[in-house]
Design an enzyme around this catalytic site. Sequence first.
Site, mmCIF file in Angstrom:
data_model
loop_
_atom_site.group_PDB
_atom_site.id
_atom_site.type_symbol
_atom_site.label_atom_id
_atom_site.label_comp_id
_atom_site.label_asym_id
_atom_site.label_seq_id
_atom_site.Cartn_x
_atom_site.Cartn_y
_atom_site.Cartn_z
ATOM 1 N N PHE A 93 -4.123 7.425 9.199
ATOM 2 C CA PHE A 93 -3.944 6.145 8.524
ATOM 3 C C PHE A 93 -4.396 6.175 7.067
ATOM 4 C CE2 PHE A 93 -4.578 4.284 12.997
ATOM 5 C CZ PHE A 93 -3.233 4.480 13.290
ATOM 6 N N GLU A 153 -6.586 -1.038 6.023
ATOM 7 C CA GLU A 153 -6.972 0.254 5.446
ATOM 8 C C GLU A 153 -6.873 0.271 3.921
ATOM 9 O OE1 GLU A 153 -5.667 0.997 9.658
ATOM 10 O OE2 GLU A 153 -4.794 -0.047 7.936
ATOM 11 N N HIS A 195 4.312 -4.361 -22.615
ATOM 12 C CA HIS A 195 4.586 -5.633 -21.948
ATOM 13 C C HIS A 195 3.925 -6.770 -22.720
ATOM 14 C CE1 HIS A 195 5.009 -2.485 -18.925
ATOM 15 N NE2 HIS A 195 5.751 -3.305 -18.204
ATOM 16 N N GLY A 214 -3.032 -1.038 -12.769
ATOM 17 C CA GLY A 214 -1.636 -0.678 -13.000
ATOM 18 C C GLY A 214 -0.871 -0.792 -11.702
ATOM 19 N N HIS A 228 9.157 -9.585 -20.631
ATOM 20 C CA HIS A 228 8.198 -9.017 -19.677
ATOM 21 C C HIS A 228 7.787 -7.609 -20.050
ATOM 22 C CE1 HIS A 228 6.540 -7.216 -16.041
ATOM 23 N NE2 HIS A 228 6.396 -8.423 -15.526
#
Length: 676
Positions: free
Chosen positions: A450, A424, A40, A128, A275
């Site tokens: 969760f 979370e 990129h 990333g 990009h």
Amino acid sequence: MQNAIRRAEPARDAPPLPARLANALRVLAMDAVQQANSGHPGMPMGMADVAEVLWNRFLRHNPTNPAWANRDRFVVSNGHGSMLLYALLHLSGYDLPLDELRRFRQLRSRTPGHPERGVTPGVETTTGPLGQGLANGVGMALAERLLAAEFNRPGFDLVDHFTYVLVGDGCLMEGISHEAASLAGTLGLGKLVVLYDDNGISIDGRVEGWFRDDTARRFEAYGWDVVRGVDGHSAGAVAVAIEEARELQRRPTLICCRTVIGKGAPRKAGSHEVHGAPLGADEIAAARLELNWPHAPFEIPDDVRAAWDARERGAAAETRWTERFHAYERAYPELAAELRRRNAGTLPTAWRSHLDREIARAQERGGATATRKASQAAIGAVAALLPELVGGSADLTGSNLTRWPAAKDVDVGGGNYVRYGVREFGMFAVANGLALHGGLLPFAGTFLVFSDYGRSAIRMAALMKLRSIFVLTHDSLMVGEDGPTHQPVEHAATLRLVPNLDVWRPADAVETLVAWRSAVERSDGPTALLLSRQDLPAQLRAEDVLAQVGRGGYVLSDAAAPSAVIVATGSEVALAIAAQRALADEGIPVRVVSMPCTGVFDRQPPEYRDSVLPAGVPRVAVEAGVTDLWRKYVGLEGAVVGLDTYGESAPAADLAAHFGFTPDRVARAVRSVLRG
């Protein structure tokens, strides 16, 4: 082609040195991506001017010692632009030779496609997955705040640094950016400076079709200071904005840098074409002309290289800090010794004996207790000896039982307990940032079900080998009336699939304390603690058995010449013991193995594992969750008492009977494998 273009253009005067310094970043990025035929180039070329100003005028760091405790932290959250970071590290003098830039994205190089902590010197965090670097930066800034409050004294600002984070549109589209930025504003983390690469382009093209947020107003609503409309290609404008952010320090600052993605590429700049793909030989040749850079690929002129070299001034900055630390050491010897220990990441000499006494007391005490309650007691025991412990919960403090009696809520004056709110994903990534910073030991709590919200951050902790601890309570369908939305079924199994994550599901207070001891002592990866809502009976153990608990799996209750082995975890260990007794009355001798941590057990020597699970003896596994993982231990010929459906809304006792989590069903499974 490159030479032809050069001959067609008239000679031009070289740009001023600051522009050439930025252009060095641009050409290294486009050359490395071109050589790799992957990467990129757009973000590094667009943010080169911003990065040049930050690194050469403001960033305090020492390339000869990337681990200097009081360095400024620098995070590239939009990690696909990794070549910007690698070019900065190489040029400023880190141990990142030019050959490593030539090997960008190649096997075993120190320049992987996205920055990886521990692979490249000077990389603070693995980025990333977009947005997590921003959340890590919030954790780093919070760590600076907490350590400064604890250790700084008048005239001795030993913990005094900034955290700078580069973000792009993708980072701000990700939901974690909201969670982390909202928390940072609430906490008023004034030494956090975020530089927004506002170029209006993502992989699919111009972002107006899918991202029209008023980002400046959004961050102002979070409680941030915002510097709007900065020309990201004006060194003077960028410097003024950074200086303003550094002077305020009352709240975190977002600097909105208007940039052109791929700046310097005459035909592709400003478009999504630059990009995520190499520019191509023709465009690179044209870019060299555009930038007035008459040098071969990867060639940096001596004057540019000398101007970038930060080794001398970095070493001088660290030397000044070290001298200040020695003076501090004379004035405050105990504090200095504690800060040394924290920065080294070592445990006090009394640590192991302290925890072993707590474990022995828990064994003697007995009694039924929920492992979440046992965990709360364990946290108190850990905190009594480790003041670096920093905990928190995602708005479930009273349910997770993560707050201990001596805890102090985090505020501008410090503290050790973070009220994360219902965030979370952000919580786990911020905790990772605390661990990355050093000097603190973070844990974060929510319900096990969760953990899905923050799974990517758990994965990143495992990938980076962080000492992060995830306290995940309400660990099975025995949650009861809240129903299947809150009853974890697949979660223990899927967490065990994460490489380098230790997952402990303890059966009683003793195993809970051992799990905490293991999590704290582990220096090469994170730990997840899966804890019960309901009370679990204490298990009897002889002293020699107690010594085996830390091996992840052990013989809890044996029989002479056992005909079968029952392997269980957590709340189901009690079922296994009850089934063992019932089978003994029928003349069927059975061994019960408690396996609170499969990962730790799997790392034991083969002879130990074989002594616990002897070959040729039929096996039954019991856990209130999906069954497939347990085939690894019982084989196709064994049996698994588990749950491969979702739960129901009902009292826990009714659910246990309905789904067959009873001693009778476990005993029937043993008889079945013996018949088989």
